[in-house]
Design a protein around this motif. Structure first.
Motif, PDB file in Angstrom:
ATOM      1  N   MET A   1       0.836  -1.203   0.000  1.00  7.01           N
ATOM      2  CA  MET A   1       0.000   0.000   0.000  1.00  7.01           C
ATOM      3  C   MET A   1       0.870   1.251   0.000  1.00  7.01           C
ATOM      4  N   SER A   2       1.963   1.228   0.759  1.00  5.37           N
ATOM      5  CA  SER A   2       2.899   2.360   0.732  1.00  5.37           C
ATOM      6  C   SER A   2       3.570   2.489  -0.631  1.00  5.37           C
ATOM      7  N   ALA A   3       3.855   1.343  -1.268  1.00  2.35           N
ATOM      8  CA  ALA A   3       4.495   1.373  -2.580  1.00  2.35           C
ATOM      9  C   ALA A   3       3.568   1.971  -3.639  1.00  2.35           C
ATOM     10  N   PHE A   4       2.261   1.666  -3.549  1.00  3.43           N
ATOM     11  CA  PHE A   4       1.310   2.261  -4.489  1.00  3.43           C
ATOM     12  C   PHE A   4       1.312   3.781  -4.345  1.00  3.43           C
ATOM     13  N   ASN A   5       1.304   4.244  -3.117  1.00 10.34           N
ATOM     14  CA  ASN A   5       1.319   5.696  -2.893  1.00 10.34           C
ATOM     15  C   ASN A   5       2.623   6.313  -3.390  1.00 10.34           C
ATOM     16  N   LYS A   6       3.732   5.601  -3.210  1.00  8.32           N
ATOM     17  CA  LYS A   6       5.010   6.126  -3.689  1.00  8.32           C
ATOM     18  C   LYS A   6       5.028   6.204  -5.216  1.00  8.32           C
ATOM     19  N   THR A   7       4.452   5.190  -5.876  1.00 12.45           N
ATOM     20  CA  THR A   7       4.393   5.224  -7.337  1.00 12.45           C
ATOM     21  C   THR A   7       3.649   6.451  -7.825  1.00 12.45           C
ATOM     22  N   LEU A   8       2.552   6.765  -7.144  1.00  8.16           N
ATOM     23  CA  LEU A   8       1.762   7.936  -7.533  1.00  8.16           C
ATOM     24  C   LEU A   8       2.553   9.221  -7.323  1.00  8.16           C
TER      25      LEU A   8
ATOM     26  N   VAL B   1      -8.533  -5.394   0.502  1.00  9.32           N
ATOM     27  CA  VAL B   1      -9.174  -6.625   0.960  1.00  9.32           C
ATOM     28  C   VAL B   1      -8.150  -7.529   1.639  1.00  9.32           C
ATOM     29  N   MET B   2      -6.986  -7.650   1.014  1.00  8.32           N
ATOM     30  CA  MET B   2      -5.955  -8.509   1.580  1.00  8.32           C
ATOM     31  C   MET B   2      -5.409  -7.947   2.890  1.00  8.32           C
ATOM     32  N   ALA B   3      -5.394  -6.621   3.025  1.00  5.38           N
ATOM     33  CA  ALA B   3      -4.951  -6.026   4.289  1.00  5.38           C
ATOM     34  C   ALA B   3      -5.903  -6.404   5.426  1.00  5.38           C
ATOM     35  N   VAL B   4      -7.209  -6.377   5.147  1.00  2.00           N
ATOM     36  CA  VAL B   4      -8.195  -6.776   6.160  1.00  2.00           C
ATOM     37  C   VAL B   4      -8.046  -8.265   6.473  1.00  2.00           C
ATOM     38  N   ILE B   5      -7.880  -9.079   5.420  1.00  5.84           N
ATOM     39  CA  ILE B   5      -7.703 -10.519   5.638  1.00  5.84           C
ATOM     40  C   ILE B   5      -6.452 -10.788   6.461  1.00  5.84           C
ATOM     41  N   ALA B   6      -5.371 -10.056   6.187  1.00  7.22           N
ATOM     42  CA  ALA B   6      -4.128 -10.236   6.950  1.00  7.22           C
ATOM     43  C   ALA B   6      -4.338  -9.929   8.422  1.00  7.22           C
TER      44      ALA B   6
END
Length: 410
Positions: A77-84, A284-289
């Motif tokens: 999730m942090s990597a997605f924000n960094k890409t943006l 979704v995967m963050a909630v599952i984790a």
């Protein structure tokens, strides 16, 4: 399967017998110095862990895997924000992008530069092509920039500017792997516009890029190969924010302009694309984790309580307080959780690499690096799950029926 085999192989008469008391004749003995430091409940916690090392290792591994999954999703999730942020703050520093209906002479750039509110103009040319190397092919485009661009920069994954050369083409690592080509090889390029020539261009470099599968060339060099000097297919603009609305309308009304894209709109569109489809799965995967992590910790505590209910009741009968009995069980859970934190952090980093590779597409790559905040948040989540699980199990310990727990199965 192993458990079922043992159950099916068990004789009925053997199954009806009460469990054989464990043999603790060779238990660990503590010296005088350790006895002076550790009280009796602490020594009981350590003895139980040492007596069952296999179970302790599996418990640590289970908690660590739950934490690793949380670390990987938080890191992605942090990597997605960094890409943006990298794309619209470091790579593309323009305020607007103008696309022409066809490649035009570079005198069009002077017309744009003379408009009131336009602060800087930088040319580009994007040519639709099919790359070929032997039997391999890829439909993409060549992005031609100035040798030293400022508004739109070609950068590698370390945010270093690429040296856009006039003697060949620079391919992204993903594109080079797709074509199985190396620096120094000749790349066949079928141009899909204009006279549609077939070019042979030397590959002078391969770069690890963050976005898409680009191919970069120097603008004048590409025009020379196409025999179309001084041609551009668009421009990057830096404009006065106070005049952005007016400039947008004026440029869009120009007959040679196919479209105008504001960086703010592109950022919003890119954010929406990352938040839908495969990108939405990271939430979704963050909630599952989080659920899995809590389930592993709580399940470990419940199993330990179910297996040792009789022992805990015996300790209450011989005079230990509820707090001391709770410490015997929950101290073991706390020690296992602390041992699992560094293991989960290491596993989480490698999980992050695997998850990021799964989320990466031809449009963007998800860069993964060590993010202390992600590891710290995952560790706090595991500790919180351990505390909540401990409180729930402590409530059951306080409600323990000593008479029922001490009854021996006949």
């Amino acid at each position: 399967m192993l458990v079922l085999r043992r159950v099916f192989a068990l004789a009925p008469a053997e199954a009806m017998r009460p469990p054989t008391p464990p043999d603790f004749s060779h238990s660990l003995s503590f010296g005088p110095r350790l006895r002076a430091v550790l009280d009796q409940p602490s020594r009981m916690v350590l003895r139980n862990l040492i007596r069952q090392p296999g179970r302790a290792v599996l418990a640590v591994l289970g908690i660590a895997l739950g934490m690793a999954l949380s670390v990987s999703m938080l890191s992605v999730m942090s990597a997605f924000n960094k890409t943006l942020e990298v794309n619209f703050g470091v790579v593309d520093r323009s305020d607007a992008t103008v696309s022409f209906i066809e490649p035009l002479g570079d005198q069009t750039l002077f017309a744009l530069a003379r408009m009131q509110g336009v602060l800087q103009v930088e040319p580009l040319r994007a040519v639709a092509v099919i790359f070929r190397n032997g039997r391999r092919s890829y439909r993409g485009s060549i992005t031609a920039l100035e040798a030293k661009p400022h508004l739109f920069r070609a950068l590698d994954d370390a945010l270093r500017p690429l040296d856009i050369r006039a003697d060949g083409i620079i391919l992204s690592r993903a594109l080079a792997d797709e074509l199985a080509i190396e620096p120094g090889d000749e790349l066949l390029v079928d141009v899909r516009e204009g006279r549609r020539p077939q070019l042979s261009i030397a590959v002078v470099g391969i770069a690890d890029t963050l976005l898409g599968s680009p191919a970069f060339m120097e603008l004048a060099a590409l025009n020379r190969l196409l025999r179309e000097p001084h041609r551009v297919s668009g421009a990057y603009l830096r404009i006065d924010s106070a005049a952005s609305d007016r400039l947008y309308r004026e440029i869009k009304d120009m007959p040679v302009v196919a479209g105008v894209t504001l960086s703010e709109d592109s950022r919003a569109s890119f954010q929406q694309q990352m938040d839908t489809g495969a990108g939405a799965m990271r939430y979704v995967m963050a909630v599952i984790a989080a659920v899995i992590t809590f389930g592993i910790v709580y399940n470990s505590a419940r199993i330990a309580f179910a297996e040792r209910a009789r022992d805990l009741a015996s300790l209450r009968v011989v005079g230990l307080t509820r707090a001391e009995v709770g410490f015997v069980l929950l101290g073991e859970l706390g020690l296992l959780t602390l041992l699992a934190l560094p293991v989960g952090s290491v596993l989480g980093y490698y999980f992050s690499l695997a998850v990021a590779a799964g989320f990466s597409t031809d449009l963007y790559r998800v860069p993964v690096e060590f993010v202390p905040a992600s590891h710290g948040t995952a560790a706090l989540a595991v500790l919180s799950a351990a505390i909540i699980s401990g409180l729930l199990v402590k409530r059951d310990i306080n409600r323990l029926d000593l008479v029922s727990a001490l009854k021996t199965r006949e």
